[in-house]
Design a protein around this motif. Structure first.
Motif, PDB file in Angstrom:
ATOM      1  N   GLN A  96      66.015  32.816  21.601  1.00 51.83           N
ATOM      2  CA  GLN A  96      66.663  33.968  22.224  1.00 51.83           C
ATOM      3  C   GLN A  96      65.716  34.660  23.195  1.00 51.83           C
ATOM      4  O   GLN A  96      66.100  35.013  24.307  1.00 51.83           O
ATOM      5  CB  GLN A  96      67.140  34.957  21.152  1.00 51.83           C
ATOM      6  CG  GLN A  96      67.739  36.219  21.708  1.00 51.83           C
ATOM      7  CD  GLN A  96      68.972  35.972  22.524  1.00 51.83           C
ATOM      8  OE1 GLN A  96      69.699  35.035  22.275  1.00 51.83           O
ATOM      9  NE2 GLN A  96      69.207  36.785  23.534  1.00 51.83           N
ATOM     10  N   ASN A  97      64.479  34.829  22.785  1.00 47.63           N
ATOM     11  CA  ASN A  97      63.477  35.458  23.646  1.00 47.63           C
ATOM     12  C   ASN A  97      63.266  34.616  24.907  1.00 47.63           C
ATOM     13  O   ASN A  97      63.231  35.147  26.017  1.00 47.63           O
ATOM     14  CB  ASN A  97      62.163  35.635  22.873  1.00 47.63           C
ATOM     15  CG  ASN A  97      61.204  36.540  23.596  1.00 47.63           C
ATOM     16  OD1 ASN A  97      61.607  37.428  24.329  1.00 47.63           O
ATOM     17  ND2 ASN A  97      59.924  36.322  23.379  1.00 47.63           N
ATOM     18  N   GLN A 156      56.663  47.090  17.346  1.00 49.15           N
ATOM     19  CA  GLN A 156      57.794  46.786  18.219  1.00 49.15           C
ATOM     20  C   GLN A 156      57.721  45.378  18.816  1.00 49.15           C
ATOM     21  O   GLN A 156      58.710  44.683  18.903  1.00 49.15           O
ATOM     22  CB  GLN A 156      57.877  47.830  19.326  1.00 49.15           C
ATOM     23  CG  GLN A 156      59.103  47.717  20.180  1.00 49.15           C
ATOM     24  CD  GLN A 156      59.316  48.967  21.003  1.00 49.15           C
ATOM     25  OE1 GLN A 156      58.464  49.826  21.093  1.00 49.15           O
ATOM     26  NE2 GLN A 156      60.471  49.077  21.602  1.00 49.15           N
ATOM     27  N   ASN A 157      56.532  44.945  19.220  1.00 48.36           N
ATOM     28  CA  ASN A 157      56.395  43.631  19.850  1.00 48.36           C
ATOM     29  C   ASN A 157      56.607  42.487  18.872  1.00 48.36           C
ATOM     30  O   ASN A 157      56.896  41.374  19.283  1.00 48.36           O
ATOM     31  CB  ASN A 157      55.026  43.500  20.517  1.00 48.36           C
ATOM     32  CG  ASN A 157      54.879  44.442  21.686  1.00 48.36           C
ATOM     33  OD1 ASN A 157      55.855  44.820  22.318  1.00 48.36           O
ATOM     34  ND2 ASN A 157      53.651  44.842  21.966  1.00 48.36           N
ATOM     35  N   HIS A 158      56.474  42.739  17.578  1.00 47.48           N
ATOM     36  CA  HIS A 158      56.615  41.692  16.569  1.00 47.48           C
ATOM     37  C   HIS A 158      57.999  41.675  15.918  1.00 47.48           C
ATOM     38  O   HIS A 158      58.292  40.786  15.139  1.00 47.48           O
ATOM     39  CB  HIS A 158      55.545  41.855  15.487  1.00 47.48           C
ATOM     40  CG  HIS A 158      54.158  41.860  16.034  1.00 47.48           C
ATOM     41  ND1 HIS A 158      53.535  40.724  16.500  1.00 47.48           N
ATOM     42  CD2 HIS A 158      53.277  42.870  16.224  1.00 47.48           C
ATOM     43  CE1 HIS A 158      52.334  41.033  16.952  1.00 47.48           C
ATOM     44  NE2 HIS A 158      52.148  42.337  16.799  1.00 47.48           N
ATOM     45  N   LEU A 159      58.820  42.635  16.259  1.00 42.91           N
ATOM     46  CA  LEU A 159      60.107  42.771  15.564  1.00 42.91           C
ATOM     47  C   LEU A 159      61.165  41.779  16.025  1.00 42.91           C
ATOM     48  O   LEU A 159      62.158  41.590  15.346  1.00 42.91           O
ATOM     49  CB  LEU A 159      60.638  44.196  15.685  1.00 42.91           C
ATOM     50  CG  LEU A 159      59.856  45.214  14.858  1.00 42.91           C
ATOM     51  CD1 LEU A 159      60.371  46.612  15.133  1.00 42.91           C
ATOM     52  CD2 LEU A 159      59.945  44.884  13.389  1.00 42.91           C
ATOM     53  N   LEU A 160      60.982  41.127  17.172  1.00 44.64           N
ATOM     54  CA  LEU A 160      61.944  40.107  17.572  1.00 44.64           C
ATOM     55  C   LEU A 160      61.946  38.998  16.537  1.00 44.64           C
ATOM     56  O   LEU A 160      62.993  38.517  16.131  1.00 44.64           O
ATOM     57  CB  LEU A 160      61.619  39.557  18.963  1.00 44.64           C
ATOM     58  CG  LEU A 160      62.633  38.559  19.503  1.00 44.64           C
ATOM     59  CD1 LEU A 160      64.006  39.209  19.640  1.00 44.64           C
ATOM     60  CD2 LEU A 160      62.193  38.005  20.836  1.00 44.64           C
ATOM     61  N   PRO A 217      62.893  45.105  22.184  1.00 49.34           N
ATOM     62  CA  PRO A 217      62.424  46.493  22.269  1.00 49.34           C
ATOM     63  C   PRO A 217      63.565  47.495  22.472  1.00 49.34           C
ATOM     64  O   PRO A 217      63.562  48.566  21.883  1.00 49.34           O
ATOM     65  CB  PRO A 217      61.478  46.473  23.475  1.00 49.34           C
ATOM     66  CG  PRO A 217      60.940  45.071  23.486  1.00 49.34           C
ATOM     67  CD  PRO A 217      62.107  44.219  23.051  1.00 49.34           C
ATOM     68  N   GLU A 218      64.566  47.126  23.278  1.00 52.90           N
ATOM     69  CA  GLU A 218      65.706  48.021  23.499  1.00 52.90           C
ATOM     70  C   GLU A 218      66.506  48.210  22.219  1.00 52.90           C
ATOM     71  O   GLU A 218      66.916  49.326  21.882  1.00 52.90           O
ATOM     72  CB  GLU A 218      66.625  47.483  24.603  1.00 52.90           C
ATOM     73  CG  GLU A 218      65.976  47.352  25.958  1.00 52.90           C
ATOM     74  CD  GLU A 218      65.129  46.087  26.124  1.00 52.90           C
ATOM     75  OE1 GLU A 218      65.358  45.102  25.385  1.00 52.90           O
ATOM     76  OE2 GLU A 218      64.236  46.094  26.966  1.00 52.90           O
ATOM     77  N   ALA A 219      66.745  47.105  21.508  1.00 51.63           N
ATOM     78  CA  ALA A 219      67.496  47.184  20.256  1.00 51.63           C
ATOM     79  C   ALA A 219      66.713  47.983  19.215  1.00 51.63           C
ATOM     80  O   ALA A 219      67.299  48.712  18.409  1.00 51.63           O
ATOM     81  CB  ALA A 219      67.810  45.783  19.734  1.00 51.63           C
ATOM     82  N   ASN A 220      65.398  47.846  19.223  1.00 50.83           N
ATOM     83  CA  ASN A 220      64.557  48.616  18.306  1.00 50.83           C
ATOM     84  C   ASN A 220      64.698  50.109  18.573  1.00 50.83           C
ATOM     85  O   ASN A 220      64.845  50.903  17.639  1.00 50.83           O
ATOM     86  CB  ASN A 220      63.094  48.175  18.442  1.00 50.83           C
ATOM     87  CG  ASN A 220      62.205  48.812  17.396  1.00 50.83           C
ATOM     88  OD1 ASN A 220      62.531  48.843  16.225  1.00 50.83           O
ATOM     89  ND2 ASN A 220      61.078  49.337  17.836  1.00 50.83           N
ATOM     90  N   LYS A 279      70.640  38.702  12.189  1.00 54.02           N
ATOM     91  CA  LYS A 279      69.343  39.025  11.611  1.00 54.02           C
ATOM     92  C   LYS A 279      69.011  40.497  11.850  1.00 54.02           C
ATOM     93  O   LYS A 279      68.506  41.178  10.960  1.00 54.02           O
ATOM     94  CB  LYS A 279      68.266  38.119  12.226  1.00 54.02           C
ATOM     95  CG  LYS A 279      66.960  38.179  11.519  1.00 54.02           C
ATOM     96  CD  LYS A 279      66.029  37.090  11.995  1.00 54.02           C
ATOM     97  CE  LYS A 279      64.802  37.052  11.131  1.00 54.02           C
ATOM     98  NZ  LYS A 279      63.905  35.969  11.483  1.00 54.02           N
ATOM     99  N   SER A 280      69.327  40.981  13.031  1.00 52.16           N
ATOM    100  CA  SER A 280      69.097  42.386  13.367  1.00 52.16           C
ATOM    101  C   SER A 280      69.929  43.296  12.459  1.00 52.16           C
ATOM    102  O   SER A 280      69.434  44.298  11.947  1.00 52.16           O
ATOM    103  CB  SER A 280      69.436  42.621  14.839  1.00 52.16           C
ATOM    104  OG  SER A 280      69.364  43.978  15.154  1.00 52.16           O
TER     105      SER A 280
END
Length: 176
Positions: free
Chosen positions: A64-65, A149-153, A160-163, A113-114
């Motif tokens: 996805q990324n 934040q950078n590891h949450l994907l 980052p936006e979803a976070n 997952k989110s």
């Protein structure tokens, strides 16, 4: 076609005869068809490379990324792609849509997952009955969400936006 239509003009302006124009037309046709063939080969190779790179990624979150990075690159580099591989703006939009269609299940997996990650956080907070402790726990979680934040994907399927959206929703429900 244009040379043949303007044959009379070329005869007057440059002194070309119809016999002079015909070989010139054939030469231009050969050159342009060769250039178009080369661009088509380069375009096909470019698209094949994109597809194979995305298919090679097994982890849905990384796929996805990568897909998002490819979208951004395609849209930002449209002029360059037109020059180098002959992709028009319409070709780029079509390619983006094809990639979305092919890899939409990846987006669905990341969204699930989110959603699961958010439910887990909510359950942890709702399990704390004492309001003061709950707010304290929320502040700890909020700090963690901002710092990581950078590891949450990978961990939670969160861009980052979803976070930031998640933090805003949880702030609304659990902040003092």
């Amino acid at each position: 076609t244009m040379l043949l239509e303007k044959q009379e003009h070329f005869q007057k302006a440059a002194g070309f005869t119809p016999e002079d124009i015909q070989p010139l037309v054939m030469l231009l046709i050969a050159v342009f068809s060769s250039v178009e063939d080369d661009l088509k080969k380069q375009r096909d190779a470019f698209e094949t490379k994109l597809w194979s790179q995305l298919k090679a990624v097994k982890c849905p979150k990384h796929k996805q990324n990568n897909l998002q990075q490819v979208h951004t690159m395609l849209l930002e580099k449209q002029e360059h792609l037109a020059r180098v591989v002959g992709l028009t703006s319409e070709d780029v939009q079509s390619l983006v849509m094809q990639l979305d269609a092919e890899f939409s299940s990846v987006e669905d997996a990341v969204q699930k997952k989110s959603d699961a990650f958010e439910k887990k956080l909510r359950r942890q907070l709702q399990a704390i009955e004492n309001l003061s402790f709950r707010q304290q726990k929320w502040q700890q979680m909020r700090t963690m969400l901002l710092e990581k934040q950078n590891h949450l994907l990978g961990a939670g399927g969160l861009t980052p936006e979803a976070n930031n959206t998640l933090i805003a929703r949880l702030d609304r429900d659990f902040a003092a």
